[in-house]
Every structure is written in structure tokens, then in C-alpha cells.
Design an enzyme around this catalytic site. Structure first.
Site, short mmCIF file in Angstrom:
data_model
loop_
_atom_site.label_atom_id
_atom_site.label_comp_id
_atom_site.label_asym_id
_atom_site.label_seq_id
_atom_site.Cartn_x
_atom_site.Cartn_y
_atom_site.Cartn_z
N CYS A 231 0.83 -1.21 0.00
CA CYS A 231 0.00 0.00 0.00
C CYS A 231 0.87 1.26 0.00
CB CYS A 231 -0.96 -0.01 1.19
SG CYS A 231 -0.27 0.53 2.76
N CYS B 188 2.71 2.01 3.27
CA CYS B 188 3.88 1.14 3.48
C CYS B 188 5.06 1.64 2.64
CB CYS B 188 3.54 -0.30 3.15
SG CYS B 188 2.47 -1.10 4.38
N ASP C 94 -0.65 15.77 5.29
CA ASP C 94 -1.49 15.26 4.21
C ASP C 94 -1.18 16.05 2.94
OD1 ASP C 94 -3.98 15.03 2.49
OD2 ASP C 94 -4.55 13.72 4.16
N HIS D 244 1.99 -2.67 9.01
CA HIS D 244 0.71 -2.59 8.30
C HIS D 244 -0.41 -3.26 9.08
CE1 HIS D 244 -1.87 -2.28 4.72
NE2 HIS D 244 -2.42 -3.37 5.23
N ASN E 243 -11.18 6.36 9.48
CA ASN E 243 -12.25 5.79 8.68
C ASN E 243 -12.02 4.28 8.58
OD1 ASN E 243 -13.32 8.41 8.08
ND2 ASN E 243 -11.69 8.63 6.57
N GLY F 233 -15.72 5.34 4.68
CA GLY F 233 -14.96 6.29 3.87
C GLY F 233 -13.46 6.01 3.82
N HIS G 292 -4.78 0.94 5.15
CA HIS G 292 -3.71 0.94 6.16
C HIS G 292 -4.22 1.88 7.25
CE1 HIS G 292 0.83 0.87 7.05
NE2 HIS G 292 0.31 1.62 8.02
N HIS H 132 -4.91 4.63 9.60
CA HIS H 132 -4.37 5.98 9.71
C HIS H 132 -5.39 6.88 10.39
CE1 HIS H 132 -6.51 5.89 5.84
NE2 HIS H 132 -6.65 7.21 5.92
N HIS I 199 -6.44 10.95 10.92
CA HIS I 199 -6.31 12.32 10.45
C HIS I 199 -6.37 13.22 11.68
CE1 HIS I 199 -7.41 11.45 6.15
NE2 HIS I 199 -7.95 10.40 6.74
#
Length: 109
Positions: A2, A5, A28, A44, A82, A88, A93, A95, A97
Site C-alpha cells: 500500500c 507502506c 497530508d 501494516h 475511517n 470512507g 492501512h 491511519h 487524520h
């Protein structure tokens, strides 16, 4: 492999905010707010549903360090993950925000 990664392996550049042996925080590439940082585990995990609680506990400590470094701990921020297609999630992987540096608005419209 991904995209996150590949970022961890250094194959894709990023603007690192904070990093340790287990986690990486970076800006971002398409920020939704003045501050928009992604926090990922270097190992991962597809999503929050599969991360071991011990790893999540360590990730929580890391996120606290990130928001302190960003200077938004006092003013406030939004922390989002998400999960799955209905949630969404675009990258498979785990994460988070971190959005802040200005009012982020309502969560759901």
C-alpha cells in the site's frame, strides 16, 4: 504494497512531522484544514478493527506527542479514522487524520 507502506519504506517522500520506531506522522498532501496530519503505524494494519490494543495504546501516546508538537492541544483538534468502504476509508492501512489550526466545523452535514 500500500501507499503508506511505501512511505514508511522511504519509496515515496513525505513531509514528516514526527517519527519514532513504530509510528510516523506526516502532512497530508491534500489538506482539508490549516493543519492536516496523518498518523500511521509503521507496521501494516488494514484498519482500527484489526490493530492489537497494545499497539493502539502506544499509538495514542504518539498522537498526544504529535498534537503537542503541532501546538494544537489547547485550542483543540479533530481526530478521525475511517474504517471500511462505508466509513470512507480510502487507503487500506490504519491511519488517523489530525485536523486543526482553525475551526474544523460540524462533523457530519
Amino acid at each position: 504494497m500500500c501507499i503508506f507502506c511505501k512511505i514508511v519504506k522511504g519509496e515515496i517522500p513525505n513531509q514528516t512531522v514526527l517519527e519514532d520506531e513504530n509510528f510516523l506522522a506526516f502532512n497530508d498532501i491534500n489538506p482539508a484544514r490549516k493543519i492536516h496530519v496523518l498518523v500511521i503505524p509503521k507496521e501494516h494494519y488494514d484498519s482500527f478493527d484489526v490493530i492489537p490494543p497494545k499497539v493502539m495504546s502506544n499509538m495514542t501516546e504518539f498522537i498526544h506527542k504529535v498534537v503537542s508538537k503541532l501546538g494544537i492541544r489547547e485550542s483543540g483538534y479533530r481526530l478521525i479514522t475511517n474504517i471500511g468502504s462505508d466509513g470512507g476509508q480510502e487507503v487500506p492501512h490504519l491511519h488517523f487524520h489530525i485536523l486543526g489550526g482553525e475551526p474544523v466545523g460540524k462533523l457530519v452535514r
